[in-house]
Design an enzyme around this catalytic site. Structure first.
Site, PDB file in Angstrom:
ATOM      1  N   TYR A 168     -10.512   3.507   6.174  1.00  0.00           N
ATOM      2  CA  TYR A 168      -9.191   2.282   5.264  1.00  0.00           C
ATOM      3  C   TYR A 168      -9.993   1.730   3.928  1.00  0.00           C
ATOM      4  CZ  TYR A 168      -4.806   1.716   3.991  1.00  0.00           C
ATOM      5  OH  TYR A 168      -3.159   1.070   2.813  1.00  0.00           O
ATOM      6  N   SER A 191       1.199  -1.247   0.082  1.00  0.00           N
ATOM      7  CA  SER A 191       0.357  -0.329   0.369  1.00  0.00           C
ATOM      8  C   SER A 191       0.826   1.473  -0.144  1.00  0.00           C
ATOM      9  CB  SER A 191      -0.994   0.026   0.988  1.00  0.00           C
ATOM     10  OG  SER A 191      -2.531  -1.446   1.018  1.00  0.00           O
ATOM     11  N   THR A 203       2.203   2.758   5.645  1.00  0.00           N
ATOM     12  CA  THR A 203       2.881   0.950   5.192  1.00  0.00           C
ATOM     13  C   THR A 203       2.266   0.416   4.463  1.00  0.00           C
ATOM     14  OG1 THR A 203       0.775   0.764   7.320  1.00  0.00           O
ATOM     15  CG2 THR A 203       2.893   0.757   8.541  1.00  0.00           C
ATOM     16  N   GLY A 204       2.611  -1.022   3.966  1.00  0.00           N
ATOM     17  CA  GLY A 204       2.599  -1.677   2.979  1.00  0.00           C
ATOM     18  C   GLY A 204       2.986  -3.146   3.106  1.00  0.00           C
ATOM     19  N   SER A 218       4.031 -15.070   8.053  1.00  0.00           N
ATOM     20  CA  SER A 218       2.821 -15.180   8.357  1.00  0.00           C
ATOM     21  C   SER A 218       2.001 -14.022   7.330  1.00  0.00           C
ATOM     22  CB  SER A 218       2.176 -15.590   9.737  1.00  0.00           C
ATOM     23  OG  SER A 218       0.605 -14.458  10.141  1.00  0.00           O
ATOM     24  N   ALA A 241      -2.635 -19.007   4.447  1.00  0.00           N
ATOM     25  CA  ALA A 241      -0.923 -19.494   3.377  1.00  0.00           C
ATOM     26  C   ALA A 241      -1.718 -19.985   1.970  1.00  0.00           C
ATOM     27  CB  ALA A 241      -0.390 -19.820   4.524  1.00  0.00           C
ATOM     28  N   GLN A 242      -1.846 -21.174   2.813  1.00  0.00           N
ATOM     29  CA  GLN A 242      -1.661 -21.935   1.612  1.00  0.00           C
ATOM     30  C   GLN A 242      -2.690 -21.730   0.385  1.00  0.00           C
ATOM     31  OE1 GLN A 242      -0.263 -25.928   1.409  1.00  0.00           O
ATOM     32  NE2 GLN A 242      -0.944 -24.900  -0.719  1.00  0.00           N
TER      33      GLN A 242
END
Length: 408
Positions: free
Chosen positions: A200, A101, A355-356, A383, A165-166
């Site tokens: 946001y 972002s 942040t991104g 993660s 995650a998978q």
């Protein structure tokens, strides 16, 4: 560790990202950077503290870190961990990473430049510039409301993503067009009346990217290249083509921890992935390039005064996503401006940044408005929740001379 002393997600992931952002604001506001900032000076970067903030990598949560602190009071850069778990190669301090972002800051800058050129009006509406894109039932939404997240538009759906995650490892090369993202979001009702609150929302910046293309008749990538990358010689920053999954010369490979059939875990390499978040979060860059970009942006090199002021104009409305968006006298109020985010300390001092993240990468850019100091970092968390708040705050604390977190 080496160092040199010399600066579109699912709703679940949006909420997780907002939590990190909110926590960072809360912790930053617990510090007392105000005295040094008010005087326009900060101590020289503390090399020992900065090295300690990224020590011990790789560990069970992060495989690498790149940090660059810069400004008129000194410069420090450092790396930690492994750039490639398979080969053991070192981390590249000048390598590229997926900035997520932070791409929004580039998008907002281009839109503000177009406003300065009278090619669009920040008070003009999305319906005016992109007719037929939003449902007829939606109220008028201004360009400014897109950029400062007060549009009230719904967030997009998950396109089948279960947040695991998978799932991402299995689908990392897939993507959706900006038109598909906006069309899916538009199947949902408005969240609040435009201009009355702040949430946001990546949908805003897909629309901002489409607006850039509609107004200029050129691609988003071409406009970013012509207006920002070439003038600032940002040779390691790019808007990848939609089908280009590569990450040339990475700082480090990105990984996600997934389960194995025998009940164990492994680190799945997700360095190559679709850049489909585009103007909302699909760009690539490096720490030196982001340092140069942010220094130029805050220094007024990219925008005339009227549009420069928009960078620091935070609307006075409630923040409906995170009640701790800011603290002190503005607790629970908006903290996003036109492209940036404001961090306010109890004594009134302010940091500006963004942040991104993308799976495998968590990044940040923060600075004092007067240019005394800026910080760029990129971490490679394993993660999908991204790098922990403690890891990110530790780096910010070392860079801006903030107090340590209790218990850390």
């Amino acid at each position: 560790m080496t160092s040199t002393t010399v600066r579109h997600r699912t709703d679940r992931r949006r909420r997780a990202g907002a939590g990190v952002i909110g926590a960072l604001v809360v912790a930053l506001t617990a510090g007392t950077v105000g005295g040094a900032q008010a005087a326009g000076r900060l101590p020289a970067p503390n090399a020992a503290s900065l090295r300690a903030s990224i020590a011990g990598l790789p560990n069970g949560h992060l495989t690498s870190a790149v940090v660059l602190v810069d400004g008129r009071d000194g410069r420090w850069s450092g790396t930690s961990g492994s750039g490639d778990l398979a080969t053991g190669r070192p981390v590249a301090a000048d390598g590229r990473f997926r900035i997520g972002s932070i791409s929004k800051v580039f998008t907002a800058t281009v839109v503000l430049q177009l406003a300065a050129e009278k090619r669009l009006d920040l008070d003009g509406t999305v319906q005016q510039y992109l007719p037929g894109t939003l449902p007829a039932s939606y109220p008028p939404i201004t360009v400014r409301e897109l950029l400062n997240h007060t549009s009230g538009l719904p967030t997009g759906g998950d396109f089948g993503d279960d947040g695991s995650a998978q799932w991402f490892v299995d689908h990392k090369d897939e993507g959706w067009t900006p038109q598909q993202v906006v069309a899916e979001a538009a199947t949902h009702p408005m969240q609040f009346a435009p201009g009355t609150a702040q949430q946001y929302n990546g949908t805003n910046y897909y629309l901002a990217g489409l607006l850039i293309e509609q107004v200029t008749g050129r691609s988003y990538a071409q406009e970013v290249e012509q207006r920002i990358l070439r003038p600032l010689a940002l040779r390691h920053t790019s808007v990848p083509a939609a089908d280009d999954t590569r990450l040339p010369h990475p700082t480090a490979h990105g990984y996600l921890t997934v389960s194995t059939p025998d009940g164990g875990t492994r680190q799945a390499d997700v360095t190559e992935q679709s850049p489909w978040p585009w103007a909302e979060g699909g760009m690539l860059s490096s720490a030196p390039d982001l340092d140069r970009f942010f220094t130029a942006l805050l220094g007024g090199r990219l925008l005339p005064p009227a549009q420069q002021a928009e960078l620091f104009a935070v609307p006075d409305v409630p923040n409906v996503q995170n009640p701790n968006c800011d603290t002190g006298p503005v607790t629970g109020r908006a903290c996003f401006s036109t492209g940036l985010m404001r961090f306010t300390t109890p004594d009134g001092s302010v940091l500006w940044g963004k942040t991104g993240s993308r799976p495998g990468y968590s990044n940040g850019v923060f600075a004092t408005r007067d240019g005394a100091r800026d910080l760029v970092y990129s971490l490679t968390p394993t993660s999908r929740e991204g790098a922990s708040f403690a890891a990110q705050y530790g780096i910010a604390a070392a860079a801006f001379d903030l107090p340590a977190l209790p218990g850390h």
